[in-house]
Scaffold this motif. Structure first.
Motif, PDB file in Angstrom:
ATOM      1  N   LYS A  48       0.811  -1.225   0.000  1.00 10.38           N
ATOM      2  CA  LYS A  48       0.000   0.000   0.000  1.00 10.38           C
ATOM      3  C   LYS A  48       0.839   1.268   0.000  1.00 10.38           C
ATOM      4  O   LYS A  48       0.442   2.272  -0.583  1.00 10.38           O
ATOM      5  N   LEU A  49       1.985   1.262   0.675  1.00  7.79           N
ATOM      6  CA  LEU A  49       2.794   2.480   0.787  1.00  7.79           C
ATOM      7  C   LEU A  49       4.162   2.370   0.123  1.00  7.79           C
ATOM      8  O   LEU A  49       4.927   3.329   0.131  1.00  7.79           O
ATOM      9  N   GLY A  50       4.485   1.218  -0.431  1.00  8.04           N
ATOM     10  CA  GLY A  50       5.735   1.077  -1.160  1.00  8.04           C
ATOM     11  C   GLY A  50       6.982   0.939  -0.304  1.00  8.04           C
ATOM     12  O   GLY A  50       8.094   1.140  -0.791  1.00  8.04           O
ATOM     13  N   PHE A  51       6.830   0.577   0.960  1.00  8.38           N
ATOM     14  CA  PHE A  51       7.996   0.347   1.817  1.00  8.38           C
ATOM     15  C   PHE A  51       8.700  -0.942   1.398  1.00  8.38           C
ATOM     16  O   PHE A  51       8.097  -1.807   0.759  1.00  8.38           O
ATOM     17  N   THR A  52       9.966  -1.072   1.754  1.00 12.71           N
ATOM     18  CA  THR A  52      10.704  -2.312   1.556  1.00 12.71           C
ATOM     19  C   THR A  52      11.236  -2.780   2.905  1.00 12.71           C
ATOM     20  O   THR A  52      11.422  -1.972   3.824  1.00 12.71           O
ATOM     21  N   VAL A  53      11.471  -4.080   3.013  1.00 13.50           N
ATOM     22  CA  VAL A  53      12.037  -4.641   4.244  1.00 13.50           C
ATOM     23  C   VAL A  53      13.540  -4.416   4.209  1.00 13.50           C
ATOM     24  O   VAL A  53      14.228  -4.890   3.302  1.00 13.50           O
ATOM     25  N   ASP A  54      14.026  -3.675   5.182  1.00 11.92           N
ATOM     26  CA  ASP A  54      15.463  -3.391   5.292  1.00 11.92           C
ATOM     27  C   ASP A  54      16.162  -4.462   6.112  1.00 11.92           C
ATOM     28  O   ASP A  54      17.232  -4.925   5.748  1.00 11.92           O
ATOM     29  N   GLN A  55      15.559  -4.848   7.234  1.00 17.49           N
ATOM     30  CA  GLN A  55      16.138  -5.861   8.120  1.00 17.49           C
ATOM     31  C   GLN A  55      15.012  -6.616   8.801  1.00 17.49           C
ATOM     32  O   GLN A  55      13.941  -6.054   9.062  1.00 17.49           O
ATOM     33  N   GLN A  56      15.254  -7.889   9.099  1.00 18.69           N
ATOM     34  CA  GLN A  56      14.353  -8.676   9.937  1.00 18.69           C
ATOM     35  C   GLN A  56      15.217  -9.608  10.761  1.00 18.69           C
ATOM     36  O   GLN A  56      16.097 -10.291  10.224  1.00 18.69           O
ATOM     37  N   PHE A  57      14.992  -9.612  12.084  1.00 19.68           N
ATOM     38  CA  PHE A  57      15.787 -10.468  12.963  1.00 19.68           C
ATOM     39  C   PHE A  57      15.018 -10.715  14.250  1.00 19.68           C
ATOM     40  O   PHE A  57      14.060 -10.016  14.573  1.00 19.68           O
ATOM     41  N   ASP A  58      15.437 -11.743  14.978  1.00 18.01           N
ATOM     42  CA  ASP A  58      14.863 -12.084  16.279  1.00 18.01           C
ATOM     43  C   ASP A  58      15.877 -11.765  17.353  1.00 18.01           C
ATOM     44  O   ASP A  58      17.076 -12.032  17.198  1.00 18.01           O
ATOM     45  N   SER A  59      15.393 -11.168  18.448  1.00 15.08           N
ATOM     46  CA  SER A  59      16.247 -10.868  19.578  1.00 15.08           C
ATOM     47  C   SER A  59      15.389 -10.791  20.837  1.00 15.08           C
ATOM     48  O   SER A  59      14.328 -10.152  20.820  1.00 15.08           O
ATOM     49  N   HIS A  60      15.832 -11.432  21.888  1.00 19.68           N
ATOM     50  CA  HIS A  60      15.161 -11.380  23.191  1.00 19.68           C
ATOM     51  C   HIS A  60      13.683 -11.753  23.105  1.00 19.68           C
ATOM     52  O   HIS A  60      12.831 -11.128  23.739  1.00 19.68           O
ATOM     53  N   GLY A  61      13.355 -12.761  22.300  1.00 16.57           N
ATOM     54  CA  GLY A  61      11.982 -13.233  22.204  1.00 16.57           C
ATOM     55  C   GLY A  61      11.062 -12.368  21.362  1.00 16.57           C
ATOM     56  O   GLY A  61       9.851 -12.556  21.382  1.00 16.57           O
ATOM     57  N   THR A  62      11.620 -11.428  20.623  1.00 19.06           N
ATOM     58  CA  THR A  62      10.831 -10.522  19.790  1.00 19.06           C
ATOM     59  C   THR A  62      11.387 -10.546  18.373  1.00 19.06           C
ATOM     60  O   THR A  62      12.594 -10.585  18.172  1.00 19.06           O
ATOM     61  N   THR A  63      10.476 -10.519  17.388  1.00 18.21           N
ATOM     62  CA  THR A  63      10.884 -10.377  15.999  1.00 18.21           C
ATOM     63  C   THR A  63      10.823  -8.903  15.636  1.00 18.21           C
ATOM     64  O   THR A  63       9.819  -8.234  15.908  1.00 18.21           O
ATOM     65  N   PHE A  64      11.895  -8.397  15.055  1.00 18.33           N
ATOM     66  CA  PHE A  64      11.990  -7.007  14.633  1.00 18.33           C
ATOM     67  C   PHE A  64      12.023  -6.965  13.109  1.00 18.33           C
ATOM     68  O   PHE A  64      12.791  -7.708  12.488  1.00 18.33           O
ATOM     69  N   VAL A  65      11.208  -6.093  12.510  1.00 22.14           N
ATOM     70  CA  VAL A  65      11.240  -5.873  11.070  1.00 22.14           C
ATOM     71  C   VAL A  65      11.358  -4.371  10.848  1.00 22.14           C
ATOM     72  O   VAL A  65      10.523  -3.605  11.345  1.00 22.14           O
ATOM     73  N   TYR A  66      12.397  -3.963  10.130  1.00 22.67           N
ATOM     74  CA  TYR A  66      12.567  -2.554   9.775  1.00 22.67           C
ATOM     75  C   TYR A  66      12.118  -2.354   8.340  1.00 22.67           C
ATOM     76  O   TYR A  66      12.633  -3.003   7.422  1.00 22.67           O
ATOM     77  N   LEU A  67      11.144  -1.474   8.155  1.00 21.03           N
ATOM     78  CA  LEU A  67      10.617  -1.118   6.845  1.00 21.03           C
ATOM     79  C   LEU A  67      11.113   0.276   6.500  1.00 21.03           C
ATOM     80  O   LEU A  67      11.115   1.160   7.369  1.00 21.03           O
ATOM     81  N   VAL A  68      11.515   0.497   5.247  1.00 15.75           N
ATOM     82  CA  VAL A  68      12.030   1.805   4.851  1.00 15.75           C
ATOM     83  C   VAL A  68      11.406   2.266   3.537  1.00 15.75           C
ATOM     84  O   VAL A  68      11.046   1.467   2.677  1.00 15.75           O
ATOM     85  N   SER A  69      11.285   3.576   3.429  1.00 16.76           N
ATOM     86  CA  SER A  69      10.889   4.244   2.197  1.00 16.76           C
ATOM     87  C   SER A  69      11.503   5.629   2.256  1.00 16.76           C
ATOM     88  O   SER A  69      11.140   6.443   3.107  1.00 16.76           O
TER      89      SER A  69
END
Length: 141
Positions: A27-48
């Motif tokens: 919908k907004l044209g973001f891309t996934v920059d990073q995805q990783f798991d740390s301390h029981g949480t999944t982190f996804v960084y989206l950038v545009s």
């Protein structure tokens, strides 16, 4: 001290993570920059451009009711985040073509010399789009 903006963090449930990534990408044209798991949480960084959104999905997140979008001023939650756009009318048109409904605007806010519009993402988070304008004398632009 000097500050610059780095990112906005949004909590999502693990079950909503993939759908939320897909919403921001499609919908907004973001891309996934990073995805990783740390301390029981999944982190996804989206950038545009220079906008970065951090999605955090952990097992302990609890679902909160979606507020009455523009009127909720509950101090215990993020009200909205804002993305600057070059052309609000073109952005609104593109969003409508992608099936994203406006929840407010477009509207002019004379006090800040900007035009703005609002949508919600797939989870109900409010996103403001602001077109550059001329700030009143004495205000930074």
């Amino acid at each position: 001290m000097s500050f610059s903006h780095d990112h906005v963090g949004l909590s999502v449930t693990p079950e909503d993570l993939d759908a939320t990534v897909e919403w921001y990408v499609s919908k907004l044209g973001f891309t996934v920059d990073q995805q990783f798991d740390s301390h029981g949480t999944t982190f996804v960084y989206l950038v545009s451009g220079d906008v970065k959104i951090e999605l955090l999905a952990g097992a302990s997140h609890r679902q909160l009711p979606i507020p009455d979008v523009l009127t909720s001023m509950d101090p215990a939650r993020l009200h909205h985040f804002c993305i600057a756009v070059e052309d609000l009318d073109a952005t609104v048109s593109a969003l409508r073509d992608l099936g994203v409904a406006l929840i407010g605007g477009p509207m002019a806010v004379a006090a800040i010399g900007q035009r703005i519009a609002f949508v919600t993402d797939n989870l109900g988070n409010i996103i403001e789009f602001a077109e550059p304008g001329t700030w009143p004398a004495g205000r930074p632009g």
